[in-house]
Design a protein around this motif. Structure first.
Motif, PDB file in Angstrom:
ATOM      1  N   LEU A  33      20.220  -2.303  26.315  1.00  0.00           N
ATOM      2  CA  LEU A  33      20.669  -2.611  24.853  1.00  0.00           C
ATOM      3  C   LEU A  33      19.363  -1.779  24.136  1.00  0.00           C
ATOM      4  CD1 LEU A  33      22.765  -4.248  23.082  1.00  0.00           C
ATOM      5  CD2 LEU A  33      21.074  -5.969  23.160  1.00  0.00           C
ATOM      6  N   ILE A  34      19.784  -0.849  23.217  1.00  0.00           N
ATOM      7  CA  ILE A  34      18.632  -0.149  22.159  1.00  0.00           C
ATOM      8  C   ILE A  34      19.258  -0.546  20.918  1.00  0.00           C
ATOM      9  CG2 ILE A  34      17.952   1.959  21.722  1.00  0.00           C
ATOM     10  CD1 ILE A  34      18.667   3.019  24.873  1.00  0.00           C
ATOM     11  N   SER A  35      18.395  -0.900  20.385  1.00  0.00           N
ATOM     12  CA  SER A  35      18.724  -1.193  18.658  1.00  0.00           C
ATOM     13  C   SER A  35      17.643  -0.598  17.784  1.00  0.00           C
ATOM     14  CB  SER A  35      18.308  -2.843  18.229  1.00  0.00           C
ATOM     15  OG  SER A  35      19.120  -3.761  19.063  1.00  0.00           O
ATOM     16  N   MET A  36      18.287   0.234  16.878  1.00  0.00           N
ATOM     17  CA  MET A  36      17.474   0.965  15.828  1.00  0.00           C
ATOM     18  C   MET A  36      17.705   0.610  14.390  1.00  0.00           C
ATOM     19  SD  MET A  36      18.236   4.789  17.449  1.00  0.00           S
ATOM     20  CE  MET A  36      16.632   5.553  16.530  1.00  0.00           C
ATOM     21  N   LYS A  37      16.913   0.459  13.551  1.00  0.00           N
ATOM     22  CA  LYS A  37      16.724  -0.139  12.299  1.00  0.00           C
ATOM     23  C   LYS A  37      15.717   0.695  11.365  1.00  0.00           C
ATOM     24  CE  LYS A  37      16.500  -4.635   9.659  1.00  0.00           C
ATOM     25  NZ  LYS A  37      16.482  -5.953   9.803  1.00  0.00           N
ATOM     26  N   THR A  38      16.111   1.032  10.175  1.00  0.00           N
ATOM     27  CA  THR A  38      15.353   1.644   9.337  1.00  0.00           C
ATOM     28  C   THR A  38      14.664   0.689   8.329  1.00  0.00           C
ATOM     29  OG1 THR A  38      17.251   2.099   7.523  1.00  0.00           O
ATOM     30  CG2 THR A  38      16.831   3.812   9.201  1.00  0.00           C
ATOM     31  N   GLU A  39      13.433   1.425   8.022  1.00  0.00           N
ATOM     32  CA  GLU A  39      12.778   0.419   6.992  1.00  0.00           C
ATOM     33  C   GLU A  39      12.481   1.405   5.705  1.00  0.00           C
ATOM     34  OE1 GLU A  39       9.480  -1.666   8.379  1.00  0.00           O
ATOM     35  OE2 GLU A  39      10.426  -2.973   9.758  1.00  0.00           O
ATOM     36  N   ASN A  40      12.042   0.810   4.308  1.00  0.00           N
ATOM     37  CA  ASN A  40      11.467   1.734   3.284  1.00  0.00           C
ATOM     38  C   ASN A  40      12.700   2.830   2.879  1.00  0.00           C
ATOM     39  OD1 ASN A  40       9.168   0.245   3.711  1.00  0.00           O
ATOM     40  ND2 ASN A  40       8.445   1.760   4.821  1.00  0.00           N
ATOM     41  N   THR A  41      13.968   2.352   3.002  1.00  0.00           N
ATOM     42  CA  THR A  41      14.811   3.344   2.475  1.00  0.00           C
ATOM     43  C   THR A  41      15.640   2.404   1.206  1.00  0.00           C
ATOM     44  OG1 THR A  41      16.223   2.542   4.212  1.00  0.00           O
ATOM     45  CG2 THR A  41      15.143   4.208   4.647  1.00  0.00           C
ATOM     46  N   LYS A  42      16.322   3.262   0.396  1.00  0.00           N
ATOM     47  CA  LYS A  42      17.171   2.516  -0.507  1.00  0.00           C
ATOM     48  C   LYS A  42      18.087   1.537   0.077  1.00  0.00           C
ATOM     49  CE  LYS A  42      16.884   6.797  -3.210  1.00  0.00           C
ATOM     50  NZ  LYS A  42      17.602   7.835  -3.628  1.00  0.00           N
ATOM     51  N   ALA A  43      18.658   1.883   1.174  1.00  0.00           N
ATOM     52  CA  ALA A  43      19.520   1.007   1.678  1.00  0.00           C
ATOM     53  C   ALA A  43      19.147   0.984   3.188  1.00  0.00           C
ATOM     54  CB  ALA A  43      20.956   1.437   1.840  1.00  0.00           C
ATOM     55  N   GLU A  44      19.506  -0.287   4.042  1.00  0.00           N
ATOM     56  CA  GLU A  44      19.164  -0.643   5.426  1.00  0.00           C
ATOM     57  C   GLU A  44      20.386  -0.067   6.159  1.00  0.00           C
ATOM     58  OE1 GLU A  44      19.029  -4.512   7.455  1.00  0.00           O
ATOM     59  OE2 GLU A  44      17.243  -4.276   6.275  1.00  0.00           O
TER      60      GLU A  44
END
Length: 81
Positions: A33-44
């Motif tokens: 299981l590999i999860s990716m998530k962005t931070e510091n963007t206009k939308a998540e």
């Protein structure tokens, strides 16, 4: 490695990658299981990759891709679309 944070050059964002549910395959511990998530963007943005089967030491056919047909973009450009 359980978690990695990536900060693309010139981008005001961070991509956090988390690896979970490791499976011992031929004495290699591989995440299922590999999860990716962005931070510091206009939308998540986030997505999860689930790996059902892992096979090592088998031939892989990587067909030629004409790179002239594609335009290189940054993470930020991808997320703004």
């Amino acid at each position: 490695i359980h978690k990695v944070s990536l900060k693309p050059k010139g981008e005001n964002m961070v991509v956090n990658v988390t690896y979970n549910n490791f499976l011992n395959t031929n004495n290699v511990f591989f995440p299922r299981l590999i999860s990716m998530k962005t931070e510091n963007t206009k939308a998540e943005y986030s997505f999860v990759v689930s790996i059902e089967k892992v096979t090592f030491d088998t031939p892989v056919d990587l067909s030629y891709t004409d790179r002239n047909k594609y335009t290189r973009i940054t993470f930020g450009q991808l997320l703004n679309k």
